[in-house]
Each structure stands twice: as structure tokens, then as C-alpha cells.
Write a protein that holds these residues in place. Sequence first.
Motif, PDB file in Angstrom:
ATOM      1  N   PHE A 292     -16.868 -17.142   7.088  1.00 20.01           N
ATOM      2  CA  PHE A 292     -17.362 -18.478   6.758  1.00 20.01           C
ATOM      3  C   PHE A 292     -16.433 -19.190   5.774  1.00 20.01           C
ATOM      4  O   PHE A 292     -16.878 -19.813   4.817  1.00 20.01           O
TER       5      PHE A 292
ATOM      6  N   ASP B  85     -24.286 -25.926  17.286  1.00 18.74           N
ATOM      7  CA  ASP B  85     -23.862 -24.784  16.470  1.00 18.74           C
ATOM      8  C   ASP B  85     -22.371 -24.526  16.631  1.00 18.74           C
ATOM      9  O   ASP B  85     -21.648 -24.297  15.651  1.00 18.74           O
TER      10      ASP B  85
ATOM     11  N   ILE C  16     -18.929 -15.572  13.641  1.00 19.87           N
ATOM     12  CA  ILE C  16     -20.215 -15.593  12.937  1.00 19.87           C
ATOM     13  C   ILE C  16     -20.711 -14.183  12.680  1.00 19.87           C
ATOM     14  O   ILE C  16     -21.178 -13.860  11.575  1.00 19.87           O
TER      15      ILE C  16
ATOM     16  N   TYR D 285     -21.368 -24.371   8.731  1.00 17.16           N
ATOM     17  CA  TYR D 285     -22.287 -23.623   9.589  1.00 17.16           C
ATOM     18  C   TYR D 285     -23.134 -22.668   8.753  1.00 17.16           C
ATOM     19  O   TYR D 285     -24.346 -22.550   8.963  1.00 17.16           O
ATOM     20  N   LYS D 286     -22.514 -22.011   7.809  1.00 14.23           N
ATOM     21  CA  LYS D 286     -23.244 -21.081   6.933  1.00 14.23           C
ATOM     22  C   LYS D 286     -24.340 -21.814   6.163  1.00 14.23           C
ATOM     23  O   LYS D 286     -25.482 -21.347   6.088  1.00 14.23           O
TER      24      LYS D 286
ATOM     25  N   LEU E  53     -27.175 -19.594  20.235  1.00 17.32           N
ATOM     26  CA  LEU E  53     -26.230 -20.670  19.932  1.00 17.32           C
ATOM     27  C   LEU E  53     -26.531 -21.909  20.758  1.00 17.32           C
ATOM     28  O   LEU E  53     -27.012 -21.819  21.896  1.00 17.32           O
TER      29      LEU E  53
ATOM     30  N   GLN F 168     -19.200 -12.633   9.882  1.00 14.78           N
ATOM     31  CA  GLN F 168     -19.494 -13.374   8.654  1.00 14.78           C
ATOM     32  C   GLN F 168     -18.228 -14.006   8.061  1.00 14.78           C
ATOM     33  O   GLN F 168     -17.984 -13.961   6.863  1.00 14.78           O
TER      34      GLN F 168
ATOM     35  N   ARG G  98     -26.926 -23.283   9.215  1.00 17.84           N
ATOM     36  CA  ARG G  98     -27.609 -22.420  10.177  1.00 17.84           C
ATOM     37  C   ARG G  98     -27.978 -21.043   9.631  1.00 17.84           C
ATOM     38  O   ARG G  98     -28.868 -20.395  10.166  1.00 17.84           O
ATOM     39  N   VAL G  99     -27.267 -20.592   8.607  1.00 14.11           N
ATOM     40  CA  VAL G  99     -27.553 -19.261   8.055  1.00 14.11           C
ATOM     41  C   VAL G  99     -28.430 -19.380   6.812  1.00 14.11           C
ATOM     42  O   VAL G  99     -29.527 -18.823   6.754  1.00 14.11           O
TER      43      VAL G  99
ATOM     44  N   LEU H  90     -28.565 -14.137  10.052  1.00 16.51           N
ATOM     45  CA  LEU H  90     -27.878 -14.691  11.214  1.00 16.51           C
ATOM     46  C   LEU H  90     -28.884 -14.937  12.343  1.00 16.51           C
ATOM     47  O   LEU H  90     -29.856 -14.192  12.485  1.00 16.51           O
TER      48      LEU H  90
ATOM     49  N   TYR I   4     -19.502 -24.858  13.665  1.00 17.46           N
ATOM     50  CA  TYR I   4     -18.679 -23.730  13.211  1.00 17.46           C
ATOM     51  C   TYR I   4     -17.201 -24.036  13.391  1.00 17.46           C
ATOM     52  O   TYR I   4     -16.383 -23.714  12.529  1.00 17.46           O
TER      53      TYR I   4
ATOM     54  N   PRO J 158     -16.548 -23.471   9.258  1.00 19.22           N
ATOM     55  CA  PRO J 158     -17.433 -22.307   9.217  1.00 19.22           C
ATOM     56  C   PRO J 158     -18.377 -22.290   8.016  1.00 19.22           C
ATOM     57  O   PRO J 158     -19.516 -21.823   8.129  1.00 19.22           O
TER      58      PRO J 158
END
Length: 278
Positions: free
Chosen positions: A255, A47, A250, A58-59, A43, A253, A62-63, A34, A51, A55
Motif C-alpha cells: 500500500f 476498487d 492487495i 485504496y487502503k 473486487l 499488503q 477499502r481496507v 482485506l 488501487y 495503493p
Amino acid sequence: TSPLDDTLLDRDGDERTRAQALVARDEHSLGPFLPRRGIGLGLSASDIQTYRSCPLKYKFARVLRIPIEQTIHQRFGIVVHQVLERYHSDGHTTLAQMLDLLDTGWRRSGFGDGEHERELLQKARTALTRYHARLSDHDAEPVWFERKFDFRLGPHHLRGRVDRVDRLTASEDAEYELIDYKTSRPKTAEQLKDDVQLSLYALAARESWQLESSRQAYYYVLDDLKVPVPRGERDAEAVKQIVLEVGEGILAQEFEPTPSRTACSICDYRIVCPAAET
């Protein structure tokens, strides 16, 4: 080999022990990946929008940071933004200088000489010519370009930059307008009523620059169209709540995907997404 193998392969072992071992093997935390900043997250407006739209996207972005190849239209948009940034930051004033920057940026970006590329280049030249004319006839005074902001909201660290800030009046209590460039198709003020980006920028101007911006707008460069997006005090509180809710999701977690035929059809991760709508 490991003690876990012995546990799983032991036919006479306790069933509960084997089940617990299997559960432990399947539990994977994304915590180390993260974008942490202290006890919170780093953020940006992008971002938060990603999300909120999905979500799981985003994972991926960005993750897990799954790389994607930029489309020709994304590269086109980047070139136009870079031309405007360099034109203003280097103190240029003439249209010829602006178009020279376009030609240089175009070559460096590796565009070919195909029919579609030539059409895009001509579209950029036309748009920048109109932008320059509008700038010359503009009543307001542009005072900052690509101005960065950086502030904390709750446990989270918000950062980004505003494409342009105009001073609307020359008085001591001057009014300002925050402007974000877009090279996409224009949206109406009604379509942008739930937009978070400009509300976040207005909050950032207040928190990071101690600047009260009375207006915010998107400028659609290709269409020479500025679309004001009115914001009020309620919007500042609403965007704060949105940021905190996104950050909480986030960190937890969460997602889960939010698939839809329209969104999935243009998503960069539809090939790897198990929930993509076809």
C-alpha cells in the motif's frame, strides 16, 4: 501489564530479545480487514481503479474504511443516476415522469435552496430533457438497465453493474453496446485509452451473461455526449492481467502511496495522508 512489558523493562535482559519484542509489537497485519472472498478478494472496477491510482488511497477507502463526507457534486451525480435507474426500471416513458422523479429525488437528498443548488437542479433538468429526446430518437434498443454481473477471475470475485445495455441490431447475431453514465467533465477517447472500467464490463458481459458486446461507451449526461471507447481481444487479456496484479498487490499488503500534486489536491484522504503533495 504483560510478559512483553517485563522483557522491555529488563535492563539486564538480552538486547536481542528486547529488539525482537519491539519488532513484534510494531508488525501489524491488515489481513483480517482485506475484502476476502474465499482465497481471493472481492473486487469492483472502482476498487481496481483506486488501487492503480494510489495503493494507499485504496487502503484508506477499502481496507481501513475511513468514512468521508460526500461533496455536493457527488450527491448531485448520485441523484441523476438514481433518476435514470428508476425511470427505466419502473417503465416510465414521458419526460414529465422523468422530471417528477428528479424533483422527488432532489428533495430526499437534502439539497438546500441556495443559488448553487438551484443552478445544479436546472442543470439536471436540462440534461435529462436532452437525454429523453436522445432516447426517443435513438436507433438502438435499450434492453437492460443497471444489470448486475458477478464472475470469478482467477481466485478473485468480480462484481458490479452496467448502467445500460443497448441492442444495436435486431438480427439473431445481435450486437450490443455497454454504456456507463457519467456526470463529470467529458474525456476524449484518447484520454480513455488506458481506461479499465469498460474493458472489465466487456469481460463481465462475456463471463457473467454469455453476451458478446461489440461496443462500449461513456455517456456524459450533462453534456449530452457519448464517447465510444473501442476495445479488442488484447484488451480482454490485458484487463485480466491487471486484475490479477492488483489482487496480488492487495493480498501482499503493498500500500505504498503514489503522490502527485494533481491527484493529491482532490483526494478525499489528503488530510490524513502522510504522503500528500501540498
